[in-house]
Enzyme design. Sequence first.
Site, PDB file in Angstrom:
ATOM      1  N   GLY A 191      49.805  -3.709  75.070  1.00  0.00           N
ATOM      2  CA  GLY A 191      49.139  -2.427  74.793  1.00  0.00           C
ATOM      3  C   GLY A 191      49.013  -1.616  76.079  1.00  0.00           C
ATOM      4  O   GLY A 191      49.372  -0.430  76.128  1.00  0.00           O
ATOM      5  N   HIS A 192      48.533  -2.273  77.144  1.00  0.00           N
ATOM      6  CA  HIS A 192      48.409  -1.583  78.436  1.00  0.00           C
ATOM      7  C   HIS A 192      49.795  -1.178  78.952  1.00  0.00           C
ATOM      8  O   HIS A 192      49.965  -0.081  79.496  1.00  0.00           O
ATOM      9  CB  HIS A 192      47.746  -2.491  79.473  1.00  0.00           C
TER      10      HIS A 192
END
Length: 284
Positions: A36-37
């Site tokens: 996600g990051h």
Amino acid sequence: MRIVKSASLMQKIALEHIKNGDEIGLVPTMGALHDGHASLIARSEKNDDITIVSIFVNPTQFGPKEDYLKYPRTVKEDLEICKENHVDYVFMPSVNDMFPAEHKTFIEVKILQDILCGKFRQDHFRGVVTVVAKLFNISCADRSYFGMKDFQQLKIVERMVKDLNFKIKIIPCPIIREKSGLAISSRNSYLSAKEKKSSENISRILREASEDFKTKNLSFVKRSALNKLKKIPGSKIDYAEIVNFSDLSFADKNTEKAVFAVAIWIGKTRLIDNFVMLKQTQNI
Ligand code: PAF
């Protein structure tokens, strides 16, 4: 890639870049970086000349009984991920640098901070927006990237940016999910294999609700999803609410674009997830 540990040095470096005409992107994180990051970093890499990733487990957004001390800290792996993703600066301040004993200023985003997660995590969003505002000022960023998994956080940060006339642009980024549909989160590392299996039901139920929302009435959509969520083994629901996409107010029969937002305990792990829902006539 350069690691910067002092807020004043980070700001000085950022101002130098601005003087040289560079545009800066900020990806604020609490570490324990995952795909996600990485997707937020990739968006910044595309848009900005310089990408800063901040890694700071912010004590002011955790309640006294929450997981501040236990929150996963994986600095070595985080730095590897940043390096692989061509991050220019990793800003890793100490708690004392960000919140020294004499720190007195906190930002509140009224109403929005008190609903959904705010009902269960008192002062959480006050801590989030305060640290985010500080990170915006320290990084001098032109753009900052926020995942839609923390949808309430995104809306609160957007509100703060408008209300306080920050010139930064907030870029919302889609939720990254595992193949099973489970929204990727640093807290997933707390889940046992059995709990993970249970957690995978959440996104399925939200997806089914988003299908129902196209044609069925709101109370049916909510009731049907709640019944299914309650049956997830080991689950305890903090909330499951359908809100308007634009301002988080409760959805009603006229709502065309909604968000089904949930916070659910699976064992000792609190997970949040959400699905954007549109009436049949709309396109995403
Ligand atoms: O979403 C997070 O990881 C945190 O709430 C943030 C935005 C980095 C502020 O500490």
